[in-house]
Design an enzyme around this catalytic site. Structure first.
Site, PDB file in Angstrom:
ATOM      1  N   CYS A   2      33.828  77.680 -14.213  1.00 15.82           N
ATOM      2  CA  CYS A   2      34.118  79.046 -14.652  1.00 15.82           C
ATOM      3  C   CYS A   2      33.589  79.332 -16.056  1.00 15.82           C
ATOM      4  O   CYS A   2      33.479  78.433 -16.886  1.00 15.82           O
ATOM      5  CB  CYS A   2      35.622  79.283 -14.669  1.00 15.82           C
ATOM      6  SG  CYS A   2      36.401  78.975 -13.101  1.00 15.82           S
ATOM      7  N   ARG A  27      26.134  77.262 -15.149  1.00 17.13           N
ATOM      8  CA  ARG A  27      27.293  76.375 -15.099  1.00 17.13           C
ATOM      9  C   ARG A  27      27.792  76.154 -13.669  1.00 17.13           C
ATOM     10  O   ARG A  27      28.587  75.257 -13.429  1.00 17.13           O
ATOM     11  CB  ARG A  27      28.434  76.954 -15.945  1.00 17.13           C
ATOM     12  CG  ARG A  27      28.036  77.170 -17.397  1.00 17.13           C
ATOM     13  CD  ARG A  27      29.151  77.833 -18.147  1.00 17.13           C
ATOM     14  NE  ARG A  27      30.307  76.972 -18.230  1.00 17.13           N
ATOM     15  CZ  ARG A  27      30.497  76.062 -19.175  1.00 17.13           C
ATOM     16  NH1 ARG A  27      29.612  75.918 -20.117  1.00 17.13           N
ATOM     17  NH2 ARG A  27      31.568  75.317 -19.187  1.00 17.13           N
ATOM     18  N   TRP A  75      34.415  79.434 -10.339  1.00 14.05           N
ATOM     19  CA  TRP A  75      34.093  78.279  -9.491  1.00 14.05           C
ATOM     20  C   TRP A  75      35.416  77.933  -8.823  1.00 14.05           C
ATOM     21  O   TRP A  75      36.334  77.427  -9.480  1.00 14.05           O
ATOM     22  CB  TRP A  75      33.592  77.139 -10.361  1.00 14.05           C
ATOM     23  CG  TRP A  75      32.985  75.993  -9.629  1.00 14.05           C
ATOM     24  CD1 TRP A  75      31.685  75.882  -9.203  1.00 14.05           C
ATOM     25  CD2 TRP A  75      33.617  74.759  -9.257  1.00 14.05           C
ATOM     26  NE1 TRP A  75      31.490  74.667  -8.593  1.00 14.05           N
ATOM     27  CE2 TRP A  75      32.651  73.959  -8.609  1.00 14.05           C
ATOM     28  CE3 TRP A  75      34.906  74.253  -9.403  1.00 14.05           C
ATOM     29  CZ2 TRP A  75      32.940  72.675  -8.119  1.00 14.05           C
ATOM     30  CZ3 TRP A  75      35.192  72.987  -8.919  1.00 14.05           C
ATOM     31  CH2 TRP A  75      34.207  72.216  -8.275  1.00 14.05           C
ATOM     32  N   ASN A 101      39.725  80.710 -17.787  1.00 11.24           N
ATOM     33  CA  ASN A 101      39.051  79.428 -17.507  1.00 11.24           C
ATOM     34  C   ASN A 101      40.110  78.358 -17.569  1.00 11.24           C
ATOM     35  O   ASN A 101      40.855  78.317 -18.546  1.00 11.24           O
ATOM     36  CB  ASN A 101      38.099  79.088 -18.661  1.00 11.24           C
ATOM     37  CG  ASN A 101      36.679  79.367 -18.339  1.00 11.24           C
ATOM     38  OD1 ASN A 101      36.407  80.014 -17.345  1.00 11.24           O
ATOM     39  ND2 ASN A 101      35.795  78.894 -19.177  1.00 11.24           N
ATOM     40  N   GLY A 102      40.135  77.458 -16.597  1.00 12.88           N
ATOM     41  CA  GLY A 102      41.109  76.371 -16.677  1.00 12.88           C
ATOM     42  C   GLY A 102      42.001  76.374 -15.454  1.00 12.88           C
ATOM     43  O   GLY A 102      41.724  77.058 -14.458  1.00 12.88           O
ATOM     44  N   GLU A 481      20.853  55.612 -13.095  1.00  8.47           N
ATOM     45  CA  GLU A 481      20.589  57.010 -13.468  1.00  8.47           C
ATOM     46  C   GLU A 481      19.437  57.594 -12.645  1.00  8.47           C
ATOM     47  O   GLU A 481      19.488  58.746 -12.223  1.00  8.47           O
ATOM     48  CB  GLU A 481      20.316  57.093 -14.978  1.00  8.47           C
ATOM     49  CG  GLU A 481      19.871  58.450 -15.488  1.00  8.47           C
ATOM     50  CD  GLU A 481      20.870  59.578 -15.262  1.00  8.47           C
ATOM     51  OE1 GLU A 481      21.989  59.333 -14.773  1.00  8.47           O
ATOM     52  OE2 GLU A 481      20.501  60.729 -15.549  1.00  8.47           O
ATOM     53  N   LYS A 485      19.732  60.917 -10.305  1.00  7.46           N
ATOM     54  CA  LYS A 485      18.858  62.092 -10.443  1.00  7.46           C
ATOM     55  C   LYS A 485      18.291  62.489  -9.091  1.00  7.46           C
ATOM     56  O   LYS A 485      18.292  63.645  -8.722  1.00  7.46           O
ATOM     57  CB  LYS A 485      17.690  61.812 -11.390  1.00  7.46           C
ATOM     58  CG  LYS A 485      17.953  61.861 -12.856  1.00  7.46           C
ATOM     59  CD  LYS A 485      18.196  63.219 -13.445  1.00  7.46           C
ATOM     60  CE  LYS A 485      19.624  63.602 -13.410  1.00  7.46           C
ATOM     61  NZ  LYS A 485      20.563  63.117 -14.325  1.00  7.46           N
ATOM     62  N   GLU A 488      21.068  63.888  -6.599  1.00  6.69           N
ATOM     63  CA  GLU A 488      21.733  65.154  -6.908  1.00  6.69           C
ATOM     64  C   GLU A 488      20.825  66.362  -6.758  1.00  6.69           C
ATOM     65  O   GLU A 488      21.306  67.453  -6.464  1.00  6.69           O
ATOM     66  CB  GLU A 488      22.396  65.136  -8.290  1.00  6.69           C
ATOM     67  CG  GLU A 488      21.461  65.126  -9.453  1.00  6.69           C
ATOM     68  CD  GLU A 488      22.190  65.080 -10.786  1.00  6.69           C
ATOM     69  OE1 GLU A 488      23.285  65.629 -10.894  1.00  6.69           O
ATOM     70  OE2 GLU A 488      21.641  64.481 -11.726  1.00  6.69           O
ATOM     71  N   HIS A 504      22.987  39.445  -1.731  1.00  8.57           N
ATOM     72  CA  HIS A 504      24.390  39.217  -1.377  1.00  8.57           C
ATOM     73  C   HIS A 504      24.890  40.295  -0.420  1.00  8.57           C
ATOM     74  O   HIS A 504      26.101  40.557  -0.370  1.00  8.57           O
ATOM     75  CB  HIS A 504      25.232  39.145  -2.652  1.00  8.57           C
ATOM     76  CG  HIS A 504      24.809  38.018  -3.544  1.00  8.57           C
ATOM     77  ND1 HIS A 504      25.059  36.702  -3.241  1.00  8.57           N
ATOM     78  CD2 HIS A 504      24.099  38.006  -4.700  1.00  8.57           C
ATOM     79  CE1 HIS A 504      24.537  35.925  -4.187  1.00  8.57           C
ATOM     80  NE2 HIS A 504      23.944  36.697  -5.076  1.00  8.57           N
ATOM     81  N   LYS A 603      27.718  72.523 -13.935  1.00 13.33           N
ATOM     82  CA  LYS A 603      27.171  71.907 -15.141  1.00 13.33           C
ATOM     83  C   LYS A 603      28.236  71.161 -15.931  1.00 13.33           C
ATOM     84  O   LYS A 603      28.037  70.048 -16.354  1.00 13.33           O
ATOM     85  CB  LYS A 603      26.514  72.982 -16.003  1.00 13.33           C
ATOM     86  CG  LYS A 603      25.896  72.456 -17.294  1.00 13.33           C
ATOM     87  CD  LYS A 603      24.718  71.549 -17.012  1.00 13.33           C
ATOM     88  CE  LYS A 603      24.140  70.900 -18.249  1.00 13.33           C
ATOM     89  NZ  LYS A 603      23.336  69.714 -17.902  1.00 13.33           N
TER      90      LYS A 603
HETATM   91  C1  F6R Z   1      24.163  64.436 -13.680  1.00 17.64           C
HETATM   92  C2  F6R Z   1      25.084  65.101 -14.583  1.00 17.64           C
HETATM   93  C3  F6R Z   1      26.503  64.685 -14.549  1.00 17.64           C
HETATM   94  C4  F6R Z   1      27.070  64.649 -15.984  1.00 17.64           C
HETATM   95  C5  F6R Z   1      28.576  64.393 -15.935  1.00 17.64           C
HETATM   96  C6  F6R Z   1      29.157  64.313 -17.339  1.00 17.64           C
HETATM   97  O1  F6R Z   1      22.865  64.898 -13.855  1.00 17.64           O
HETATM   98  O2  F6R Z   1      24.711  65.978 -15.314  1.00 17.64           O
HETATM   99  O3  F6R Z   1      26.663  63.457 -13.924  1.00 17.64           O
HETATM  100  O4  F6R Z   1      26.409  63.651 -16.689  1.00 17.64           O
HETATM  101  O5  F6R Z   1      29.203  65.427 -15.232  1.00 17.64           O
HETATM  102  O6  F6R Z   1      28.957  65.500 -18.027  1.00 17.64           O
HETATM  103  P1  F6R Z   1      29.091  65.560 -19.585  1.00 17.64           P
HETATM  104  O7  F6R Z   1      28.007  64.725 -20.176  1.00 17.64           O
HETATM  105  O8  F6R Z   1      28.940  67.015 -19.919  1.00 17.64           O
HETATM  106  O9  F6R Z   1      30.454  65.021 -19.932  1.00 17.64           O
END
Ligand code: F6R
Length: 608
Positions: A2, A27, A75, A101-102, A481, A485, A488, A504, A603
């Protein structure tokens, strides 16, 4: 997740609110709405789906006249993403509208109480209780009503409120949710995200938990939790609106990948002073560092994986045990934390709910805290004893790229800084590593420049059901990582595995033609890594190796090779991840995926 915006001034509010909401789109959201005061009525427009639908419904705001208003992107958490559940919500008497928000955790009992008192609910949201409470407590003094209302709320909120009795006033309140006031000339604003404000003003006030504020076109007053006016510092946003725009790139993600060398430079430059390293506005003495018996790094998602890579640098250089904990697990793990624990919290947004909760728990147990955060003034930055900003600039794409590499850069600075003070590194090694650190931005740029054939490689794997990523030590951290990437944004199943662990169990899944991306950037372990490559090759795998330019060992075994410049293995994650981010991007492009807004993702994850 949100987002909220608010405007009060002397021009039409709705177009500005819609513009602000567009800036919050990144977001992640599923419905949106605005409410604008027009005389003694509040005009509300809400839609499920995109802001574009809201613009269409309101004829770009022309149908919601007035110069004071609030807006929201939702959201869905409580109730489906319908028009009715979208914010703003109105009180039964039509006098108040709110955006939130929240999450209000005790909304169920409040809802029952309000229904018993005759209030009618139109939505399934937790938020609607707030507006009815305000109506119930309002006796002509909005501030008093808001304070009484918030005293009944449990959970988290950033609230924006308008009332027809005071048609030029916005009222806001914050508890565990980001809320920033924008200070203009003859107009003022609020938002949960500075990105929505930066095209209107660069002067902002970050509210703290428990604070309220009253905004009119010519005045802003902030109150503490007891309702006393407080002086707040006005901060300057240091980046321009262009930084939050695509700037000619097709997607924010690609733009942000291209920005990585510059972002890492911005993270390193203020901390490297000749042969010395500095930690912003604080220092850690040898005595303080010797008091640290254990370092715990906590974070979520990519930030957690940055922690996994950083662990190797800190342990190797400082000889302090480091554990990396998923924030969502740490909080409930009954962790062994005390005043000799240094907690390093990693977060791009600074608002991740699980990370905040874990941090609070560790603070309660006595840990000292350092936050490595990108968003200035965010909750995690405020909660920490010390904050090291990553200075990556706004990151808009949901999939983090420069957020991750700048976290690595700051972790490397911390590791070298602490090692030198602890005396766990000799001067020669220190100088060599500092030179390597210094060279990272240049080598990151070279990495981008030398990997222009990735779109063709992407074509080879775009229709695969599953991809494996393997590596050892820091290469393993990169695998994690890289695999995230890919999954996602391209929705291809990926599995990251410590290369030595394959045999294993997981090697049972390797058969003819299975793509395996092998990260081979750790010189010390190269032979071991090559053995693992040979093992999967023997089972028919097609290996894409990521390795140093000029090193033939992995090249000899691989079907395809991605090169990166050579750097000390402790820092190689910052280079090796770049082509993996780009590969994920090109696979997602080839498969027609929504790169900047992958399905189901948001986001900044502000719910636990
Ligand atoms: C993946 C991604 C998420 C964030 C995670 C933590 O590309 O962006 O896995 O890394 O949600 O977010 P922050 O860093 O904002 O705490």
């Amino acid at each position: 997740m949100c987002g909220i915006v608010g405007f009060t001034g002397h021009q039409a509010a709705a177009p500005l609110l819609l513009e602000g909401l567009k800036r919050l789109e990144y977001r992640g959201y599923d419905s949106a709405g605005i409410a604008v005061i027009d005389g003694d009525t509040i005009n509300v427009a809400k839609v499920s789906g995109r802001i574009a639908n809201l613009c269409e419904k309101t004829h770009d705001g022309a149908d919601t006249p007035g110069s004071t208003g609030i807006g929201h992107t939702r959201w869905a958490t409580h109730g489906a993403p319908t028009d009715l559940n979208a914010h703003p919500h109105l009180s039964n008497d039509g006098k108040f509208a709110i955006v939130h928000n929240g999450i209000i955790e005790n909304y169920a009992e409040l809802r029952e109480e309000l229904i018993a008192k005759g209030y009618t609910f139109l939505s399934e949201t937790d938020t609607e209780v707030v507006v009815h409470l305000i109506e119930m407590y309002y006796k002509g003094d909005l501030k008093a009503a808001v304070m009484k209302t918030t005293s009944r709320l449990e959970g988290s909120y950033a609230l924006g409120i308008v009332c027809t009795d005071d048609p030029e006033t916005l009222f806001v309140a914050r508890e565990h949710g980001p809320l920033i006031l924008g200070i203009g000339v003859g107009e003022n604003y609020f938002s949960s995200d500075v990105t929505a404000l930066v095209s209107y003003t660069k002067n902002v006030i970050y509210l703290d938990d428990g604070e309220f504020a009253e905004l009119s076109p010519d005045n802003v007053t902030v109150y503490d939790c007891a309702g006393r006016a407080v002086e707040k510092k006005i901060s300057r946003i240091t980046w321009n609106v262009e930084a939050a725009e695509k700037g000619g790139y097709e997607h924010f993600m690609l733009k942000e990948i291209m920005e990585e060398p510059g972002a890492v430079k911005a993270a390193l430059a203020p901390r490297i002073h000749g042969s010395d390293l500095k930690l912003d506005d604080f220092e850690l003495t040898a005595e303080q560092l010797r008091d640290v018996r254990r370092i715990v790094i906590t974070a979520c998602g990519s930030a957690y994986y940055a922690g996994c890579a950083g662990k190797f640098a800190i342990e190797s250089l400082c000889r302090i045990p480091v554990t990396v904990e998923l924030a969502s697990e740490l909080r409930y793990a009954d962790p062994i934390i005390d005043e000799h624990t240094l907690l390093i919290v990693l977060s791009q947004s600074g608002e991740t709910a699980d990370t905040i909760a874990a941090m609070k728990e560790c603070k309660r147990l006595g840990a000292k805290t350092i936050a490595i955060v990108n968003v200035v003034g965010s909750t995690i930055a405020n909660l920490a004893d010390h904050t090291l900003y990553t200075w990556a600039g706004p990151e808009i794409a949901v999939a983090t790229t420069k957020g991750y590499t700048t976290q690595l850069a700051v972790l490397y600075v911390f590791a070298l800084y602490a090692a030198r003070r602890l005396g766990t590194i000799d001067e020669q090694t220190y100088s060599a590593l500092l030179a390597d650190l210094h060279s990272l931005p240049k080598k990151m740029q070279q990495t981008i420049d030398m990997n222009h054939a990735l779109p063709e490689l992407a074509e080879k794997i775009r229709d695969r059901q599953s991809l494996f990523y393997i590596g050892r030590n820091t290469d393993w951290a990169v695998s994690l990582e890289g695999a995230l990437k890919m999954k996602e944004i391209s929705y291809i199943h990926t599995e990251a595995y410590a290369a030595g662990e394959l045999k294993h169990g997981t090697i049972a899944l390797i058969d003819d033609g299975q793509p395996v991306i092998a990260i081979c950037c750790n010189d010390r372990l190269m032979d071991k890594s090559i053995s693992n490559v040979v093992e999967v090759k023997a089972r028919g795998a097609k290996v894409i190796a990521v390795t140093f330019r000029g090193d033939t060992r992995a090249v000899a075994q691989a079907d395809d090779v991605i090169f990166v410049p050579k750097v000390d293995p402790l820092f190689s994650a910052a280079l090796a991840i770049l082509p993996l981010q780009m590969l994920a991007y090109y696979v997602a492009i080839a498969n027609g995926c929504d790169i900047d807004k992958p399905k189901n993702l948001a986001k900044s994850v502000t719910v636990e």
